[in-house]
Write a protein that holds these residues in place. Structure first.
Motif, PDB file in Angstrom:
ATOM      1  N   LEU A   1       5.383 -34.447 -45.146  1.00 12.11           N
ATOM      2  CA  LEU A   1       6.483 -35.511 -43.645  1.00 12.11           C
ATOM      3  C   LEU A   1       7.386 -34.204 -43.526  1.00 12.11           C
ATOM      4  CD1 LEU A   1       7.488 -36.893 -41.122  1.00 12.11           C
ATOM      5  CD2 LEU A   1       8.876 -38.570 -42.441  1.00 12.11           C
ATOM      6  N   ALA A   2       8.275 -33.609 -44.593  1.00  9.67           N
ATOM      7  CA  ALA A   2       9.189 -32.644 -44.440  1.00  9.67           C
ATOM      8  C   ALA A   2       8.739 -31.347 -43.542  1.00  9.67           C
ATOM      9  CB  ALA A   2       9.705 -32.441 -46.403  1.00  9.67           C
ATOM     10  N   LEU A   3       7.092 -31.295 -44.609  1.00 12.49           N
ATOM     11  CA  LEU A   3       6.660 -29.503 -44.203  1.00 12.49           C
ATOM     12  C   LEU A   3       6.269 -29.804 -42.785  1.00 12.49           C
ATOM     13  CD1 LEU A   3       5.710 -27.060 -45.206  1.00 12.49           C
ATOM     14  CD2 LEU A   3       3.868 -28.055 -45.510  1.00 12.49           C
ATOM     15  N   LEU A   4       6.362 -30.919 -41.649  1.00 16.22           N
ATOM     16  CA  LEU A   4       5.161 -31.233 -40.453  1.00 16.22           C
ATOM     17  C   LEU A   4       7.028 -30.948 -40.135  1.00 16.22           C
ATOM     18  CD1 LEU A   4       2.738 -34.428 -40.778  1.00 16.22           C
ATOM     19  CD2 LEU A   4       2.220 -31.681 -40.591  1.00 16.22           C
ATOM     20  N   LEU A   5       7.657 -31.615 -40.193  1.00 17.75           N
ATOM     21  CA  LEU A   5       8.678 -31.583 -39.443  1.00 17.75           C
ATOM     22  C   LEU A   5       9.381 -30.194 -39.547  1.00 17.75           C
ATOM     23  CD1 LEU A   5      11.074 -34.812 -40.611  1.00 17.75           C
ATOM     24  CD2 LEU A   5       9.790 -34.335 -38.317  1.00 17.75           C
ATOM     25  N   ALA A   6       9.514 -29.589 -40.970  1.00 10.37           N
ATOM     26  CA  ALA A   6       9.848 -28.251 -41.375  1.00 10.37           C
ATOM     27  C   ALA A   6       8.953 -27.074 -40.218  1.00 10.37           C
ATOM     28  CB  ALA A   6       9.766 -27.225 -42.665  1.00 10.37           C
ATOM     29  N   LEU A   7       7.570 -27.354 -39.957  1.00 10.09           N
ATOM     30  CA  LEU A   7       7.158 -26.656 -38.967  1.00 10.09           C
ATOM     31  C   LEU A   7       7.379 -26.464 -37.344  1.00 10.09           C
ATOM     32  CD1 LEU A   7       3.721 -27.250 -40.499  1.00 10.09           C
ATOM     33  CD2 LEU A   7       4.729 -24.871 -40.612  1.00 10.09           C
ATOM     34  N   LEU A   8       7.379 -27.684 -37.360  1.00 10.98           N
ATOM     35  CA  LEU A   8       8.139 -28.317 -35.434  1.00 10.98           C
ATOM     36  C   LEU A   8       9.120 -27.741 -35.511  1.00 10.98           C
ATOM     37  CD1 LEU A   8       6.916 -32.230 -35.321  1.00 10.98           C
ATOM     38  CD2 LEU A   8       5.717 -29.610 -34.177  1.00 10.98           C
ATOM     39  N   LEU A   9      10.831 -27.090 -36.442  1.00 10.98           N
ATOM     40  CA  LEU A   9      11.598 -27.414 -35.381  1.00 10.98           C
ATOM     41  C   LEU A   9      12.235 -26.201 -36.466  1.00 10.98           C
ATOM     42  CD1 LEU A   9      13.731 -31.280 -36.873  1.00 10.98           C
ATOM     43  CD2 LEU A   9      12.281 -29.909 -34.633  1.00 10.98           C
ATOM     44  N   SER A  10      11.652 -25.164 -36.716  1.00  9.10           N
ATOM     45  CA  SER A  10      11.418 -23.697 -37.690  1.00  9.10           C
ATOM     46  C   SER A  10      12.088 -22.388 -36.579  1.00  9.10           C
ATOM     47  CB  SER A  10      10.714 -23.670 -38.598  1.00  9.10           C
ATOM     48  OG  SER A  10       9.480 -23.403 -37.520  1.00  9.10           O
ATOM     49  N   LYS A  11      11.304 -23.297 -35.154  1.00  2.81           N
ATOM     50  CA  LYS A  11      10.911 -22.335 -34.103  1.00  2.81           C
ATOM     51  C   LYS A  11      12.715 -21.958 -33.661  1.00  2.81           C
ATOM     52  CE  LYS A  11       6.636 -22.814 -33.802  1.00  2.81           C
ATOM     53  NZ  LYS A  11       6.453 -21.385 -34.417  1.00  2.81           N
ATOM     54  N   SER A  12      12.853 -20.856 -32.651  1.00  2.00           N
ATOM     55  CA  SER A  12      14.370 -20.473 -32.437  1.00  2.00           C
ATOM     56  C   SER A  12      14.654 -21.176 -30.848  1.00  2.00           C
ATOM     57  CB  SER A  12      14.672 -19.265 -32.781  1.00  2.00           C
ATOM     58  OG  SER A  12      14.847 -18.502 -34.052  1.00  2.00           O
ATOM     59  N   MET A  13      14.626 -22.406 -30.897  1.00  2.00           N
ATOM     60  CA  MET A  13      14.575 -22.842 -29.043  1.00  2.00           C
ATOM     61  C   MET A  13      15.967 -23.551 -28.837  1.00  2.00           C
ATOM     62  SD  MET A  13      11.008 -24.033 -29.778  1.00  2.00           S
ATOM     63  CE  MET A  13      11.487 -25.988 -28.710  1.00  2.00           C
TER      64      MET A  13
END
Length: 277
Positions: free
Chosen positions: A68-80
């Motif tokens: 779950l942490a990895l999935l969230l990181a992939l979603l929220l690692s973008k600069s938006m």
């Protein structure tokens, strides 16, 4: 500094080891009994029950937390724009008091008036007695624990993902790699040191779980959520068997040490090392 280390760490550790070799009641004289406490552990049916519960908790929490942490990181690692708000919302539970968090979720899992069962009722589904069902109580505690601490691993994964060289992604794009292939062949290998760190920390933390169990289930129903640290607390502060509790604590110490050393050895096989690149 050395004196402080001795007084604050080695002396308590040595005293606890000595207590584990004694019959040490709260009141009255203690007596040295050697390894009898450790022999008793081997024949203690409740110990094996709580040890199994601890393994169950760890086996359920660690992969759930990491994935779950990895999935969230992939979603929220973008600069938006506004992405920091979502990161903060997920990280806030990490800073929240564990006891408060457990109390809130205990009421959310309540049988009749709990939020979860009220939502299910709107869907014409009668919710179960989550914390009073021996098959559902542990999964409920696992979910509560994952949501409490997943934000910390997420932040570590975000930092690791953002350090992956952009040139690797550009090369993968030129080779025609899709998102899934890029993740498994570029992102995941490059962040394996962070994956290793989070796995070790999460495993150790799961073996020391206590607060959620104490607040939400008190080890029930029918001892289905009683874990090793709760059993140690029960022996020491409810039954006042301080010697036996100390021996249980050293068994936990050995388990944590062995698992940590095992993971440390396994890291050589799957953790990416820039020197090997």
């Amino acid at each position: 500094m050395v004196l402080g280390f001795i007084l604050l760490l080695l002396f308590p550790l040595g005293l606890a080891l000595y207590m584990s070799l004694t019959d040490w009641p709260l009141l009255g004289e203690y007596r040295f009994i050697g390894l009898d406490n450790y022999r008793h552990i081997l024949s203690d049916a409740m110990f094996w029950k709580v040890f199994g519960n601890t393994v169950y908790f760890t086996a359920g929490l660690v992969p759930f937390n990491i994935v779950l942490a990895l999935l969230l990181a992939l979603l929220l690692s973008k600069s938006m724009r506004g992405i920091g708000l979502f990161r903060t919302a997920i990280f806030v539970p990490v800073m929240t008091s564990l006891i408060v968090w457990a109390i809130v979720w205990k009421y959310m899992f309540a049988t009749d008036s709990g939020l979860i069962n009220q939502v299910l009722l709107l869907l014409d589904i009668k919710g179960p007695a989550w914390l009073y069902n021996k098959d559902l109580a542990m999964p409920a505690v696992i979910v509560t624990s994952v949501l409490k601490n997943v934000g910390l691993n997420m932040i570590l994964f975000i930092a690791a993902i953002q350090q992956v060289p952009r040139s690797l992604y550009e090369a993968a794009t030129l080779d025609g790699a899709g998102k899934a292939k890029t993740f498994f062949n570029v992102t995941l290998p490059m962040i394996t040191p962070t994956v290793f760190l989070t796995v070790v920390m999460t495993v150790i933390g799961s073996l020391k779980v206590f607060g959620q169990i104490y607040v939400m289930t008190q080890g029930g129903p029918n001892n289905s959520t009683k874990v090793l640290v709760y059993y140690i607390w029960e022996k020491a502060f409810k039954m006042f068997q301080l010697g036996y509790a100390s021996s249980l604590a050293f068994v936990l110490f050995v388990v944590v040490l062995v698992l940590t050393l095992l993971q440390w050895q396994l890291r050589k096989r799957w953790v990416f090392n820039e020197g090997d690149a």
